[in-house]
Write a protein that holds these residues in place. Structure first.
Motif, short mmCIF file in Angstrom:
data_model
loop_
_atom_site.label_atom_id
_atom_site.label_comp_id
_atom_site.label_asym_id
_atom_site.label_seq_id
_atom_site.Cartn_x
_atom_site.Cartn_y
_atom_site.Cartn_z
N SER A 1 -45.21 -2.57 -24.85
CA SER A 1 -45.79 -2.72 -26.19
C SER A 1 -45.13 -1.70 -27.11
N TYR A 2 -45.34 -1.89 -28.40
CA TYR A 2 -44.77 -0.96 -29.37
C TYR A 2 -45.58 -1.03 -30.65
N GLY A 3 -45.39 -0.04 -31.50
CA GLY A 3 -46.11 0.00 -32.77
C GLY A 3 -45.64 1.17 -33.60
N GLU A 4 -46.44 1.54 -34.58
CA GLU A 4 -46.10 2.67 -35.44
C GLU A 4 -47.32 3.54 -35.69
N ILE A 5 -47.08 4.82 -35.76
CA ILE A 5 -48.10 5.80 -36.16
C ILE A 5 -47.75 6.14 -37.60
N GLY A 6 -48.39 5.49 -38.55
CA GLY A 6 -47.94 5.61 -39.92
C GLY A 6 -46.58 4.94 -40.02
N ASN A 7 -45.54 5.72 -40.26
CA ASN A 7 -44.17 5.18 -40.30
C ASN A 7 -43.32 5.68 -39.14
N ILE A 8 -43.98 6.15 -38.07
CA ILE A 8 -43.27 6.70 -36.91
C ILE A 8 -43.38 5.71 -35.75
N PRO A 9 -42.27 5.09 -35.34
CA PRO A 9 -42.34 4.10 -34.28
C PRO A 9 -42.52 4.73 -32.90
N TYR A 10 -43.18 3.97 -32.02
CA TYR A 10 -43.34 4.38 -30.63
C TYR A 10 -43.24 3.15 -29.75
N ALA A 11 -43.08 3.37 -28.45
CA ALA A 11 -43.00 2.25 -27.51
C ALA A 11 -43.54 2.67 -26.15
N PHE A 12 -44.21 1.74 -25.49
CA PHE A 12 -44.64 1.89 -24.10
C PHE A 12 -43.72 1.03 -23.24
N THR A 13 -43.17 1.61 -22.18
CA THR A 13 -42.33 0.85 -21.27
C THR A 13 -42.86 1.01 -19.84
N GLU A 14 -42.24 0.27 -18.93
CA GLU A 14 -42.57 0.46 -17.53
C GLU A 14 -42.31 1.91 -17.14
N CYS A 15 -43.03 2.39 -16.16
CA CYS A 15 -42.83 3.76 -15.68
C CYS A 15 -41.69 3.77 -14.67
N PHE A 16 -40.74 4.64 -14.88
CA PHE A 16 -39.60 4.79 -13.98
C PHE A 16 -39.39 6.27 -13.73
N GLU A 17 -39.55 6.67 -12.49
CA GLU A 17 -39.43 8.09 -12.12
C GLU A 17 -37.96 8.43 -11.91
N GLY A 18 -37.20 8.41 -13.00
CA GLY A 18 -35.77 8.61 -12.89
C GLY A 18 -35.29 9.88 -13.58
#
Length: 217
Positions: A82-99
């Motif tokens: 998923s993704y979105g914005e905090i005000g005008n600051i973009p963010y994203a959630f991705t799968e967790c990868f312990e890399g």
């Protein structure tokens, strides 16, 4: 990087009340967190640095990466949740990868041919999928390739991607000497799949020799 470049723990709790976030690393562009929700589900959470919210190149890189991720479905890339914005600051959630980035996982260490072959085949498979989707990565280098303890590899940092079939505005190209094709560094070539193949060869050179690739090969 200054602490002012990232959100405080108190701010993060207010923004993402259903998650516990732990900072993993920061880059010039973003902060990366490991997120755990109330059910124990894990994600990676990337957030553009607040001070870059008005920086056109930075926001284009972040948003173009999200667009690329939406059009990819391959084990060699992080899956976008998923993704979105905090005000005008973009963010994203991705799968967790312990890399860990390759240059941190194997600092100054020359790998065996068998290990390089395994890493290289995974990189090439991911690049092949990217190209089949009409994209060119343009930022393939050891710091943008992560490997986990099981030897699984993912290509990250898709903000420099160029699209063949999608019209978007692009950030300025930021090449890396030794990894970016010389003709592209000099502005004398188009962003073509061959550029990624050159970069892949440079990565394999670095892993086999434990040396930075020369400016031209």
């Amino acid at each position: 990087m200054s602490d002012l470049a990232i959100f405080t723990e108190e701010q993060l709790v207010q923004i993402f009340p259903d998650y516990s976030l732990t900072l993993i690393r920061t880059s010039r562009l973003e902060a990366l967190y490991k997120g755990i929700d109330k059910d124990g589900n894990q994600s990676l959470v990337k957030i553009l640095h607040p001070h870059l919210a008005e920086n056109k190149d930075a926001t284009l890189q972040f948003k173009n990466e999200l667009l690329a991720m939406q059009n990819l479905s391959h084990a060699g890339f992080l899956g976008l949740a998923s993704y979105g914005e905090i005000g005008n600051i973009p963010y994203a959630f991705t799968e967790c990868f312990e890399g860990t980035p390759l240059h941190e996982a194997f600092p100054n260490c020359r790998l065996t041919e068998q290990n390089v072959a395994s890493i290289g085949s995974q990189i090439c498979n991911a690049i092949d999928h990217l190209h089949a989707k009409g994209m060119v990565h343009l930022s393939i280098k050891v710091s943008n390739i992560w490997i986990n303890p099981e030897g699984e590899v993912k290509l990250v940092q898709l903000g420099q991607v160029r699209f063949a079939n999608i019209e978007v505005e692009y950030p300025g190209l930021m090449g890396t000497e030794g990894y970016t094709a010389p003709e592209l560094m000099n502005g004398q070539a188009e962003a073509l799949p061959l550029c990624d193949i050159y970069s892949c060869g440079a990565v394999l050179y670095a892993l086999l020799t434990a040396e930075r690739p020369p400016a031209t090969m």
